[in-house]
Structure formats: C-alpha cells, structure tokens
Design a protein around this motif. Structure first.
Motif, PDB file in Angstrom:
ATOM      1  N   THR A  73       0.824  -1.208   0.000  1.00 33.65           N
ATOM      2  CA  THR A  73       0.000   0.000   0.000  1.00 33.65           C
ATOM      3  C   THR A  73       0.855   1.255   0.000  1.00 33.65           C
ATOM      4  O   THR A  73       0.593   2.206  -0.751  1.00 33.65           O
ATOM      5  CB  THR A  73      -0.933   0.012   1.226  1.00 33.65           C
ATOM      6  N   ALA A  89       0.924  -1.134  -8.860  1.00 35.75           N
ATOM      7  CA  ALA A  89      -0.541  -1.050  -8.903  1.00 35.75           C
ATOM      8  C   ALA A  89      -1.166  -2.436  -8.994  1.00 35.75           C
ATOM      9  O   ALA A  89      -2.179  -2.719  -8.342  1.00 35.75           O
ATOM     10  CB  ALA A  89      -0.980  -0.195 -10.090  1.00 35.75           C
ATOM     11  N   PHE A 135      -0.762  -4.143  -5.578  1.00 33.14           N
ATOM     12  CA  PHE A 135      -1.704  -3.558  -4.627  1.00 33.14           C
ATOM     13  C   PHE A 135      -3.130  -4.006  -4.937  1.00 33.14           C
ATOM     14  O   PHE A 135      -3.923  -4.284  -4.037  1.00 33.14           O
ATOM     15  CB  PHE A 135      -1.612  -2.036  -4.669  1.00 33.14           C
ATOM     16  N   GLY A 136      -3.457  -4.078  -6.225  1.00 32.10           N
ATOM     17  CA  GLY A 136      -4.799  -4.481  -6.609  1.00 32.10           C
ATOM     18  C   GLY A 136      -5.151  -5.897  -6.191  1.00 32.10           C
ATOM     19  O   GLY A 136      -6.322  -6.209  -5.950  1.00 32.10           O
ATOM     20  N   SER A 192      -6.741  -3.022  -0.408  1.00 36.57           N
ATOM     21  CA  SER A 192      -8.157  -2.663  -0.451  1.00 36.57           C
ATOM     22  C   SER A 192      -8.289  -1.223  -0.919  1.00 36.57           C
ATOM     23  O   SER A 192      -7.778  -0.303  -0.282  1.00 36.57           O
ATOM     24  CB  SER A 192      -8.783  -2.816   0.942  1.00 36.57           C
ATOM     25  N   PHE A 193      -8.953  -1.025  -2.062  1.00 33.82           N
ATOM     26  CA  PHE A 193      -9.111   0.329  -2.589  1.00 33.82           C
ATOM     27  C   PHE A 193      -9.978   1.178  -1.657  1.00 33.82           C
ATOM     28  O   PHE A 193      -9.792   2.381  -1.553  1.00 33.82           O
ATOM     29  CB  PHE A 193      -9.727   0.262  -3.978  1.00 33.82           C
ATOM     30  N   ASP A 194     -10.940   0.546  -0.986  1.00 36.99           N
ATOM     31  CA  ASP A 194     -11.767   1.294  -0.040  1.00 36.99           C
ATOM     32  C   ASP A 194     -10.930   1.784   1.133  1.00 36.99           C
ATOM     33  O   ASP A 194     -11.090   2.916   1.599  1.00 36.99           O
ATOM     34  CB  ASP A 194     -12.909   0.406   0.473  1.00 36.99           C
ATOM     35  N   VAL A 235      -7.666   2.410   1.174  1.00 36.37           N
ATOM     36  CA  VAL A 235      -6.645   3.389   0.831  1.00 36.37           C
ATOM     37  C   VAL A 235      -7.218   4.794   0.720  1.00 36.37           C
ATOM     38  O   VAL A 235      -6.484   5.787   0.818  1.00 36.37           O
ATOM     39  CB  VAL A 235      -5.940   2.983  -0.488  1.00 36.37           C
ATOM     40  N   THR A 236      -8.522   4.910   0.530  1.00 37.87           N
ATOM     41  CA  THR A 236      -9.140   6.239   0.452  1.00 37.87           C
ATOM     42  C   THR A 236      -9.528   6.783   1.821  1.00 37.87           C
ATOM     43  O   THR A 236     -10.011   7.909   1.918  1.00 37.87           O
ATOM     44  CB  THR A 236     -10.397   6.196  -0.438  1.00 37.87           C
TER      45      THR A 236
END
Length: 313
Positions: free
Chosen positions: A40, A206, A209-210, A214-216, A218-219
C-alpha cells in the motif's frame, strides 16, 4: 550571478540529493506508525511519482532520439522494471518493518561491492586487490551494525535478522538490476530508460496492490499518510534524481559517487533526530567501514558504479 559550473555548485547538488534520498527510510518508518503494509505504501508513493516520470518519458520522446531495441531487449526491460525496480523496492520497504532506518541504509549501500562480485561471477571480470579490500571491509561493517541492532532488539532479534535479510536481498536484486541495465541504457538513453523502468515499476506496484490491498481502505487513510507518500515521491524520489543528474553533469560520475557516500551517515543522523534511534560507537565504526569499502570501489581508475546508480539506492 554565480557560475553554475563551479565545482562547489556540483558538489552541493550531489550532497543535497544524497541527503534527500536518505530521508526515504525515515518517511517509511513514520508511515508504518499508521499500520500500513509495504504494498500500500509503495502504491501511494508511485501514484504520486508517476506523473513526473511520465512527463520525463514524454520529454525524451519529443527529443526524437532513435531507439535500437530488439524484442529480447523489450522483454529484458520489462523484467528489469518488475523484478529489479519494483521487486527490490518491495523487499526494501518490507525489511524496514523490522530493522532500523540506519541499518537499512548501511546494508543497502553494499550494492556497489555486490555489483563487483556479480561482474566477476557472470561477466568474468577480474577482482582487483582494492576491490577485495572494499568487499571485505564493507561486509565487516555491516556485521558490526547488524550486531549492534540485534543487541538492542533483545528478544526481537529474530525479527531484526529477518528484516536485515530482506534488505540484503533488496541490495542483491538491485545490484543485478544495475548489471543488466548497462546493456540497455546505451540503446535508450539514461533519461528514457529511467522514465520507462520507473513507469513500469509503478504499474507493477498497482497490480500488486490491486491483488493484495483494499481500494476502499486506501481512500480512508489519515492525511498524514498521504502527505508522507507525497513527500517520499517528491523529496526522496523525483527531486534527488534530478539534482544528482545535474551534479553528475558538473562533476562527473566518479566524484559524485564519492560525495554520495554520505548517504548512510545522513540516514543515521536523520533517524536519530526524527525517530529517536540510538547512536553508538559500534554503529559508527560499522558505518565507517562500509563507507571506506564503497569509496575504495569508487576510486578505481575505471569505476563500475556510476553516481546515477548510487543515487537510486
């Protein structure tokens, strides 16, 4: 207005570049306080850095310099970027979870002597007495610094040894990256090679990480994490690369390589100031031995390590 070709100007550029690169480990350790994983943190760093490298790639393409790349060369470039670029980066960041910033930088700085050893094994280059001295001295210095950190860690010494091994693997992989890159840089040019490998490494980051992050999540990180990742990209990645290349233009790679040897010392001092890491005579002696070894390699009449390589460590 001062003459920009003055040697002190070039030396200052290289010195600032080396200290800026050395700050990377400090910012990684500060970011880990927010319970991030290596994938991350690297993804954030590369997300902020990729616009700069994409811009560099666009600029190099506009120069109209022809490329003489074969299909095999393109495959080699991809492997270099993924394994040597992103792979060595991930090993380094993961190792920093377990070792001090000072120890990480000292071990990573072994890569010039590792390139010499790999050149002897794979390219049948002769190792001179000076290079043997450099390798023995450098590795003795690392043993001292590792021993210092293991003594401090006490019951957690197994984690320290594990982290040191990861960082050493990072240095080995990076040394291999440098050895192979010498075959492609003449075909692409240094700037275009850097832009392409770093852009491909960002893509590899990328993808990793994908599949693991978790994209949720990281935001929703604290603002301090984004700030550290941005500073890592700008101050410890893009800016020092530019300054180092300017310094090499002023001084030449040999002198720049010698000045950049300040890197491990800068990291230890920064770690003491910002992370509260300890300072001891054992650590100082070990660092001095590593610096002596690297300088011995750099003082060869035909050095095999350029300052550009030193800058990327």
């Amino acid at each position: 207005m001062k003459d920009s070709t003055h040697p002190y100007y070039g030396a200052m550029l290289v010195l600032v570049s080396s200290v800026a690169f050395s700050s990377k480990a400090i910012m990684v350790k500060l970011a880990y306080a927010y319970h991030l994983d290596a994938a991350t943190l690297i993804a954030l760093r590369m997300a902020f850095a990729i616009p700069f490298f994409a811009g560099l790639g666009w600029w190099t393409m506009r120069q109209g310099v022809p490329m003489s790349m074969t299909g095999k060369d393109w495959v080699t470039l991809l492997l270099l970027a993924v394994v040597g670029g992103y792979g060595s980066m991930w090993l380094n960041f993961e190792g920093l979870r377990y070792v001090s910033a000072g120890l990480e930088r000292v071990i990573l700085f072994l890569y010039p002597t590792l390139v010499v050893a790999m050149s002897a094994v794979f390219l049948k280059h002769h190792i001179s007495r000076r290079e043997w001295f450099a390798m023995v001295t450098s590795y003795a210095g690392v043993v001292l610094v590792v021993w210092h950190d293991v003594e401090l860690a006490g019951l957690d010494s197994a984690d320290t040894l594990y982290g040191a091994w990861l960082v050493l693997l990072s240095a080995i992989v990076y040394a291999g990256y440098l050895l192979v890159s010498g075959q492609l840089i003449p075909k692409l040019g240094a700037s275009r090679f850097t832009a392409m490998t770093m852009s491909l490494a960002a893509l590899a980051s990328a993808v990793h990480f994908g599949t693991s992050g978790s994209f949720d999540h990281v935001t929703m990180l604290p603002n301090a994490v984004y700030a550290l990742a941005f500073l890592m990209a700008l101050i410890a990645t893009v800016l020092p690369s530019v300054l180092m290349n300017m310094g090499i233009h002023q001084l030449g790679s040999r002198k720049a390589a010698l000045i950049s040897a300040i890197g491990p010392v800068a990291t230890i001092v920064l770690a003491y100031l910002f992370l509260g890491e300890s300072l001891s005579w054992i650590q100082g002696m070990g660092t001095a031995l590593v610096l002596a070894g690297v300088m011995a390699v750099s003082l060869e009449n035909k050095p095999r390590i350029s300052a550009t390589a030193t800058a990327k460590a």
